[in-house]
Motif scaffolding. Structure first.
Motif, PDB file in Angstrom:
ATOM      1  N   THR A 131       0.811  -1.210   0.000  1.00  0.00           N
ATOM      2  CA  THR A 131       0.000   0.000   0.000  1.00  0.00           C
ATOM      3  C   THR A 131       0.853   1.273   0.000  1.00  0.00           C
ATOM      4  OG1 THR A 131      -0.200  -0.278   2.403  1.00  0.00           O
ATOM      5  CG2 THR A 131      -2.018  -1.068   1.055  1.00  0.00           C
ATOM      6  N   MET A 132       2.054   1.202   0.600  1.00  0.00           N
ATOM      7  CA  MET A 132       2.945   2.364   0.564  1.00  0.00           C
ATOM      8  C   MET A 132       3.490   2.564  -0.847  1.00  0.00           C
ATOM      9  SD  MET A 132       6.293   3.374   2.860  1.00  0.00           S
ATOM     10  CE  MET A 132       5.231   3.747   4.257  1.00  0.00           C
ATOM     11  N   LEU A 133       3.837   1.480  -1.500  1.00  0.00           N
ATOM     12  CA  LEU A 133       4.295   1.588  -2.885  1.00  0.00           C
ATOM     13  C   LEU A 133       3.168   2.132  -3.756  1.00  0.00           C
ATOM     14  CD1 LEU A 133       6.174  -1.825  -3.129  1.00  0.00           C
ATOM     15  CD2 LEU A 133       7.154   0.447  -2.736  1.00  0.00           C
ATOM     16  N   ALA A 134       1.943   1.746  -3.445  1.00  0.00           N
ATOM     17  CA  ALA A 134       0.790   2.268  -4.181  1.00  0.00           C
ATOM     18  C   ALA A 134       0.631   3.764  -3.939  1.00  0.00           C
ATOM     19  CB  ALA A 134      -0.481   1.528  -3.770  1.00  0.00           C
ATOM     20  N   GLY A 135       0.933   4.206  -2.703  1.00  0.00           N
ATOM     21  CA  GLY A 135       0.865   5.637  -2.414  1.00  0.00           C
ATOM     22  C   GLY A 135       1.867   6.418  -3.247  1.00  0.00           C
ATOM     23  N   ILE A 136       3.083   5.871  -3.380  1.00  0.00           N
ATOM     24  CA  ILE A 136       4.095   6.509  -4.225  1.00  0.00           C
ATOM     25  C   ILE A 136       3.631   6.518  -5.678  1.00  0.00           C
ATOM     26  CG2 ILE A 136       6.441   6.309  -5.149  1.00  0.00           C
ATOM     27  CD1 ILE A 136       6.671   7.136  -2.343  1.00  0.00           C
ATOM     28  N   GLY A 137       3.150   5.377  -6.148  1.00  0.00           N
ATOM     29  CA  GLY A 137       2.710   5.276  -7.541  1.00  0.00           C
ATOM     30  C   GLY A 137       1.555   6.198  -7.862  1.00  0.00           C
ATOM     31  N   ARG A 138       0.682   6.381  -6.885  1.00  0.00           N
ATOM     32  CA  ARG A 138      -0.462   7.283  -7.087  1.00  0.00           C
ATOM     33  C   ARG A 138       0.008   8.721  -7.269  1.00  0.00           C
ATOM     34  NH1 ARG A 138      -6.336   7.598  -6.866  1.00  0.00           N
ATOM     35  NH2 ARG A 138      -6.722   9.839  -6.957  1.00  0.00           N
ATOM     36  N   VAL A 139       0.906   9.168  -6.401  1.00  0.00           N
ATOM     37  CA  VAL A 139       1.362  10.558  -6.439  1.00  0.00           C
ATOM     38  C   VAL A 139       2.281  10.809  -7.634  1.00  0.00           C
ATOM     39  CG1 VAL A 139       2.617  12.343  -5.178  1.00  0.00           C
ATOM     40  CG2 VAL A 139       1.094  10.796  -3.940  1.00  0.00           C
ATOM     41  N   GLU A 140       3.143   9.843  -7.958  1.00  0.00           N
ATOM     42  CA  GLU A 140       4.120  10.057  -9.018  1.00  0.00           C
ATOM     43  C   GLU A 140       3.513  10.053 -10.415  1.00  0.00           C
ATOM     44  OE1 GLU A 140       7.123  11.013  -8.973  1.00  0.00           O
ATOM     45  OE2 GLU A 140       7.559  10.874  -6.842  1.00  0.00           O
ATOM     46  N   SER A 141       2.633   9.098 -10.699  1.00  0.00           N
ATOM     47  CA  SER A 141       2.132   8.987 -12.073  1.00  0.00           C
ATOM     48  C   SER A 141       0.678   8.565 -12.180  1.00  0.00           C
ATOM     49  CB  SER A 141       2.987   7.964 -12.852  1.00  0.00           C
ATOM     50  OG  SER A 141       2.803   6.661 -12.329  1.00  0.00           O
ATOM     51  N   GLY A 142      -0.053   8.585 -11.059  1.00  0.00           N
ATOM     52  CA  GLY A 142      -1.429   8.130 -11.117  1.00  0.00           C
ATOM     53  C   GLY A 142      -1.503   6.678 -11.561  1.00  0.00           C
ATOM     54  N   HIS A 143      -0.565   5.840 -11.044  1.00  0.00           N
ATOM     55  CA  HIS A 143      -0.475   4.426 -11.426  1.00  0.00           C
ATOM     56  C   HIS A 143      -0.377   4.297 -12.941  1.00  0.00           C
ATOM     57  CE1 HIS A 143      -1.539   3.757  -7.293  1.00  0.00           C
ATOM     58  NE2 HIS A 143      -2.744   4.242  -7.445  1.00  0.00           N
ATOM     59  N   ALA A 144       0.624   4.984 -13.498  1.00  0.00           N
ATOM     60  CA  ALA A 144       0.844   4.980 -14.953  1.00  0.00           C
ATOM     61  C   ALA A 144      -0.441   5.398 -15.669  1.00  0.00           C
ATOM     62  CB  ALA A 144       1.308   3.613 -15.439  1.00  0.00           C
ATOM     63  N   HIS A 145      -1.012   6.512 -15.169  1.00  0.00           N
ATOM     64  CA  HIS A 145      -2.231   7.076 -15.741  1.00  0.00           C
ATOM     65  C   HIS A 145      -3.342   6.044 -15.814  1.00  0.00           C
ATOM     66  CE1 HIS A 145       0.663  10.196 -16.837  1.00  0.00           C
ATOM     67  NE2 HIS A 145      -0.376  11.010 -16.847  1.00  0.00           N
ATOM     68  N   ASP A 146      -3.654   5.481 -14.618  1.00  0.00           N
ATOM     69  CA  ASP A 146      -4.735   4.508 -14.469  1.00  0.00           C
ATOM     70  C   ASP A 146      -4.540   3.301 -15.372  1.00  0.00           C
ATOM     71  OD1 ASP A 146      -6.028   6.077 -12.550  1.00  0.00           O
ATOM     72  OD2 ASP A 146      -7.093   7.216 -14.075  1.00  0.00           O
ATOM     73  N   GLY A 147      -3.292   2.933 -15.591  1.00  0.00           N
ATOM     74  CA  GLY A 147      -2.989   1.750 -16.374  1.00  0.00           C
ATOM     75  C   GLY A 147      -3.046   1.945 -17.869  1.00  0.00           C
ATOM     76  N   LYS A 148      -3.381   3.146 -18.323  1.00  0.00           N
ATOM     77  CA  LYS A 148      -3.503   3.385 -19.758  1.00  0.00           C
ATOM     78  C   LYS A 148      -2.145   3.370 -20.457  1.00  0.00           C
ATOM     79  CE  LYS A 148      -7.597   6.255 -18.968  1.00  0.00           C
ATOM     80  NZ  LYS A 148      -8.153   7.628 -19.029  1.00  0.00           N
ATOM     81  N   ASP A 149      -1.076   3.545 -19.674  1.00  0.00           N
ATOM     82  CA  ASP A 149       0.257   3.635 -20.280  1.00  0.00           C
ATOM     83  C   ASP A 149       1.007   2.312 -20.294  1.00  0.00           C
ATOM     84  OD1 ASP A 149      -0.271   6.302 -20.532  1.00  0.00           O
ATOM     85  OD2 ASP A 149       0.979   6.939 -18.867  1.00  0.00           O
ATOM     86  N   ALA A 150       0.416   1.236 -19.762  1.00  0.00           N
ATOM     87  CA  ALA A 150       1.156  -0.027 -19.627  1.00  0.00           C
ATOM     88  C   ALA A 150       0.345  -1.214 -20.123  1.00  0.00           C
ATOM     89  CB  ALA A 150       1.547  -0.227 -18.167  1.00  0.00           C
ATOM     90  N   ASP A 151       1.064  -2.268 -20.540  1.00  0.00           N
ATOM     91  CA  ASP A 151       0.391  -3.488 -20.966  1.00  0.00           C
ATOM     92  C   ASP A 151       0.236  -4.435 -19.779  1.00  0.00           C
ATOM     93  OD1 ASP A 151       2.855  -4.761 -20.526  1.00  0.00           O
ATOM     94  OD2 ASP A 151       3.381  -4.807 -22.647  1.00  0.00           O
ATOM     95  N   ALA A 152      -0.266  -5.638 -20.035  1.00  0.00           N
ATOM     96  CA  ALA A 152      -0.555  -6.583 -18.964  1.00  0.00           C
ATOM     97  C   ALA A 152       0.696  -7.088 -18.262  1.00  0.00           C
ATOM     98  CB  ALA A 152      -1.340  -7.772 -19.522  1.00  0.00           C
ATOM     99  N   LEU A 153       1.865  -6.914 -18.869  1.00  0.00           N
ATOM    100  CA  LEU A 153       3.135  -7.326 -18.266  1.00  0.00           C
ATOM    101  C   LEU A 153       3.830  -6.178 -17.542  1.00  0.00           C
ATOM    102  CD1 LEU A 153       4.547  -9.586 -21.128  1.00  0.00           C
ATOM    103  CD2 LEU A 153       3.304 -10.291 -19.073  1.00  0.00           C
ATOM    104  N   GLY A 154       3.175  -5.018 -17.518  1.00  0.00           N
ATOM    105  CA  GLY A 154       3.750  -3.874 -16.819  1.00  0.00           C
ATOM    106  C   GLY A 154       4.696  -3.043 -17.631  1.00  0.00           C
ATOM    107  N   ASN A 155       4.825  -3.328 -18.923  1.00  0.00           N
ATOM    108  CA  ASN A 155       5.699  -2.531 -19.791  1.00  0.00           C
ATOM    109  C   ASN A 155       4.959  -1.305 -20.296  1.00  0.00           C
ATOM    110  OD1 ASN A 155       7.955  -4.429 -19.812  1.00  0.00           O
ATOM    111  ND2 ASN A 155       6.634  -5.745 -21.053  1.00  0.00           N
ATOM    112  N   LEU A 156       5.587  -0.139 -20.163  1.00  0.00           N
ATOM    113  CA  LEU A 156       4.949   1.080 -20.649  1.00  0.00           C
ATOM    114  C   LEU A 156       4.939   1.087 -22.179  1.00  0.00           C
ATOM    115  CD1 LEU A 156       6.204   3.912 -18.269  1.00  0.00           C
ATOM    116  CD2 LEU A 156       4.369   2.257 -17.959  1.00  0.00           C
TER     117      LEU A 156
END
Length: 284
Positions: A131-156
């Motif tokens: 959940t702390m890593l999620a807090g960082i991800g939320r503030v830094e990039s909105g979780h890669a813009h709500d997942g719109k920037d990444a595929d199912a393997l996590g590659n942007l």
């Protein structure tokens, strides 16, 4: 890491950087506490070898028969590997991970939880929570813009590269190129890279391979989540201690408002309660 602005043309902007040396006392921090998951290592005892029976006497006219001695089960003598630590149970997120104020794309959740499991084995005293890593991800990039920037393997789909750290923005430090442009494409100034926004020199120092493909890629969610955890845990810090957790986040970004935002979202993902506006001060 540094303060950041909204992404423009597939780039995330930020206007300050990681303070790699020295910690500035924090005046205001939003409280958030979560317990760490601890792994148990199980050992399997080897079975004791049975004693062979004495050979029978044979007539002088017969050749002695070879005796077959019982052998212990060698497989049982090998200790089983330590299992990955279970992810701490948290209240359920919205049915669709990408919806609602607390929504997180499922691939981001997988990346954060994977990093927690790995760190629970590699650095158990850190007590890192996903959940702390999620807090960082939320503030830094909105979780890669709500997942719109990444595929199912996590590659942007496209590399996330920040603005040049040339001091042109208020409060922005000047950091000359440290990687020859290998990670950020800039041979003059450094730029923050990836969904967790790492300065190249910091990435090189803490780079982790979260997806086990033999490559540490700042543009991959699994690698960047693990690297974030390794950086936060550095120096023997314990994320179960609020003061130490706040120091770690403050080191990630030299801003008390940033610390408050990350801790507020961390608490939100841990409790299922959306942070109040008063808990999310503006990050300048």
């Amino acid at each position: 890491m540094g303060r950041h602005n909204k992404k423009t043309d597939s780039h995330i902007r930020r206007n300050s950087v990681i303070a790699l040396s020295g910690l500035i006392p924090i005046g205001l921090v939003t409280a958030a506490n979560s317990a760490g998951a601890v792994s148990d290592m199980t050992f399997v005892n080897a079975a004791s070898a049975e004693t062979a029976a004495a050979p029978l006497e044979t007539p002088a006219t017969q050749e002695p028969q070879a005796q077959i001695l019982p052998v212990a089960d060698l497989a049982s003598a090998v200790a089983e590997p330590a299992p990955l630590a279970p992810v701490q149970a948290t209240p359920p997120l919205p049915a669709s991970m990408a919806e609602g104020a607390l929504g997180i794309p499922s691939v981001s959740v997988a990346a954060y939880q994977n990093a927690e499991r790995i760190l629970a084995v590699e650095n158990p005293t850190c007590n890192m929570q996903w959940t702390m890593l999620a807090g960082i991800g939320r503030v830094e990039s909105g979780h890669a813009h709500d997942g719109k920037d990444a595929d199912a393997l996590g590659n942007l789909f496209e590399p996330v590269i920040g603005l040049p750290l040339n001091g042109s923005l208020p409060g922005q430090a000047v950091i000359m190129d440290t990687d020859g442009g290998a990670l950020d494409g800039d041979t003059v100034y450094d730029r923050a890279v990836g969904p967790m926004q790492f300065i190249p020199s910091t990435w090189t120092q803490y780079a982790g391979d979260g997806n086990g493909d033999g490559i540490s890629d700042p543009q991959n969610l699994f690698d960047s989540a693990l690297t974030t955890g390794k950086y936060l845990c550095d120096g023997g810090l314990n994320m179960q201690d609020l003061t130490q957790a706040a120091k770690a986040i403050h080191r990630y970004n030299n801003s008390a408002a940033y610390v408050a935002n990350v801790l507020a979202w961390t608490a939100g993902y841990s409790t299922g309660i959306i942070p109040a506006a008063s808990d999310l001060p503006r990050i300048h």
